[in-house]
Scaffold this motif. Structure first.
Motif, short mmCIF file in Angstrom:
data_model
loop_
_atom_site.label_atom_id
_atom_site.label_comp_id
_atom_site.label_asym_id
_atom_site.label_seq_id
_atom_site.Cartn_x
_atom_site.Cartn_y
_atom_site.Cartn_z
N ARG A 114 -27.59 6.99 25.69
CA ARG A 114 -27.96 5.59 25.93
C ARG A 114 -28.70 5.02 24.73
O ARG A 114 -28.47 3.88 24.33
CB ARG A 114 -28.81 5.48 27.19
N GLU A 115 -29.60 5.83 24.14
CA GLU A 115 -30.33 5.39 22.95
C GLU A 115 -29.40 5.23 21.75
O GLU A 115 -29.61 4.36 20.91
CB GLU A 115 -31.43 6.40 22.62
N LEU A 116 -28.37 6.05 21.69
CA LEU A 116 -27.44 6.02 20.56
C LEU A 116 -26.48 4.84 20.64
O LEU A 116 -26.32 4.10 19.66
CB LEU A 116 -26.65 7.34 20.53
N ASP A 117 -25.86 4.64 21.79
CA ASP A 117 -24.87 3.58 21.93
C ASP A 117 -24.67 3.27 23.41
O ASP A 117 -24.19 4.13 24.16
CB ASP A 117 -23.54 4.00 21.30
N GLU A 118 -25.04 2.07 23.82
CA GLU A 118 -24.98 1.72 25.25
C GLU A 118 -23.56 1.64 25.79
O GLU A 118 -23.33 1.95 26.96
CB GLU A 118 -25.74 0.42 25.51
N VAL A 119 -22.60 1.24 24.96
CA VAL A 119 -21.21 1.19 25.42
C VAL A 119 -20.70 2.61 25.67
O VAL A 119 -20.08 2.89 26.71
CB VAL A 119 -20.31 0.44 24.42
N ALA A 120 -20.98 3.51 24.75
CA ALA A 120 -20.58 4.91 24.93
C ALA A 120 -21.29 5.50 26.14
O ALA A 120 -20.70 6.26 26.91
CB ALA A 120 -20.90 5.72 23.67
N TYR A 121 -22.56 5.14 26.32
CA TYR A 121 -23.31 5.60 27.49
C TYR A 121 -22.61 5.17 28.77
O TYR A 121 -22.43 5.96 29.70
CB TYR A 121 -24.74 5.04 27.46
N LEU A 122 -22.20 3.90 28.84
CA LEU A 122 -21.54 3.38 30.04
C LEU A 122 -20.22 4.11 30.28
O LEU A 122 -19.91 4.45 31.42
CB LEU A 122 -21.32 1.87 29.89
N ARG A 123 -19.48 4.38 29.23
CA ARG A 123 -18.23 5.13 29.36
C ARG A 123 -18.49 6.53 29.92
O ARG A 123 -17.82 6.98 30.84
CB ARG A 123 -17.53 5.27 28.01
N PHE A 124 -19.46 7.22 29.32
CA PHE A 124 -19.78 8.59 29.75
C PHE A 124 -20.29 8.59 31.18
O PHE A 124 -19.87 9.41 32.00
CB PHE A 124 -20.82 9.20 28.80
N ALA A 125 -21.20 7.66 31.49
CA ALA A 125 -21.78 7.59 32.84
C ALA A 125 -20.70 7.30 33.88
O ALA A 125 -20.74 7.84 34.99
CB ALA A 125 -22.87 6.53 32.89
N SER A 126 -19.73 6.48 33.53
CA SER A 126 -18.69 6.13 34.50
C SER A 126 -17.86 7.36 34.89
O SER A 126 -17.46 7.49 36.04
CB SER A 126 -17.78 5.03 33.97
N LEU A 144 -29.01 -1.22 32.69
CA LEU A 144 -29.11 -1.26 31.23
C LEU A 144 -29.85 -2.51 30.77
O LEU A 144 -30.68 -2.46 29.86
CB LEU A 144 -27.71 -1.25 30.60
N ARG A 145 -29.57 -3.63 31.40
CA ARG A 145 -30.22 -4.90 31.02
C ARG A 145 -31.70 -4.92 31.39
O ARG A 145 -32.52 -5.45 30.66
CB ARG A 145 -29.51 -6.07 31.67
N SER A 146 -32.03 -4.33 32.52
CA SER A 146 -33.42 -4.41 33.00
C SER A 146 -34.32 -3.34 32.41
O SER A 146 -35.54 -3.50 32.39
CB SER A 146 -33.46 -4.33 34.53
N THR A 147 -33.76 -2.25 31.94
CA THR A 147 -34.55 -1.16 31.38
C THR A 147 -34.04 -0.85 29.98
O THR A 147 -33.12 -0.06 29.82
CB THR A 147 -34.43 0.11 32.26
N PRO A 148 -34.63 -1.47 28.96
CA PRO A 148 -34.14 -1.20 27.60
C PRO A 148 -34.35 0.26 27.22
O PRO A 148 -35.30 0.90 27.67
CB PRO A 148 -34.99 -2.11 26.71
N ALA A 149 -33.44 0.77 26.41
CA ALA A 149 -33.55 2.15 25.93
C ALA A 149 -34.83 2.29 25.10
O ALA A 149 -35.26 1.36 24.44
CB ALA A 149 -32.32 2.51 25.09
N ARG A 150 -35.44 3.48 25.13
CA ARG A 150 -36.72 3.72 24.47
C ARG A 150 -36.73 3.40 22.98
O ARG A 150 -37.66 2.79 22.49
CB ARG A 150 -37.12 5.19 24.63
N ASP A 151 -35.72 3.83 22.25
CA ASP A 151 -35.75 3.71 20.80
C ASP A 151 -35.22 2.37 20.28
O ASP A 151 -35.27 2.12 19.09
CB ASP A 151 -34.96 4.84 20.14
#
Length: 156
Positions: A114-126, A144-151
């Motif tokens: 998620r910190e690296l790439d949110e689109v890839a995160y969404l793909r992996f999570a799905s 994703l919109r309500s909780t920004p990634a830490r980095d």
């Protein structure tokens, strides 16, 4: 430890050194029978227990392969994959268990991805969370919109 030269069933440790970033120990040994010296390497094995009950050794390459699929077409490079895989291994080994369920590896991937790439995160999570409807995607996107990634730095 058997002597590789005379097969005597004992040996004496002369020196021990940590190697591979603390993941293994190199020991210099001496046989009390023939007095010859030899080296052994001891590594900590981390096994992943799959859903079907079988287990296999943890593999950074397998983590990278799964993440690379999710990152296809995204601006992510090989160094990013290596760093993510190292973070996942560190998190999984941090549990202190010799065997870890495969779902814990998936959970350990989600945060760094998620910190690296949110689109890839969404793909992996799905795939990992087996999304079954558009509502599943909408809930994850809202999170994703309500909780920004830490980095991630906030937009100015």
């Amino acid at each position: 430890m058997h002597c590789p030269y005379c097969r005597h069933d004992d040996s004496r440790v002369i020196d021990s050194r940590s190697s591979d970033e603390g993941q293994s120990i190199r020991r210099r040994r001496e046989c009390p029978q023939c007095s010859r010296r030899f080296t052994t390497n001891e590594t900590i094995t981390l096994n992943i227990v799959k859903r079907n009950g079988t287990s296999e050794p943890f593999s950074r390459d397998k983590v990278i392969k799964g993440v690379r699929r999710a990152c296809q077409g995204r601006p992510v490079n090989e160094d990013d994959f290596a760093v993510l895989a190292a973070r996942v291994e560190e998190a999984v080994r941090g549990s202190g268990a010799a065997e870890v369920p495969s779902n814990e590896v998936g959970l350990a991937i989600l945060g760094p991805l998620r910190e690296l790439d949110e689109v890839a995160y969404l793909r992996f999570a799905s795939v990992y969370r087996a999304f079954e409807s558009l509502a599943d995607f909408e809930l994850e996107i809202e999170d994703l919109r309500s909780t920004p990634a830490r980095d991630k730095q906030p937009a100015h």
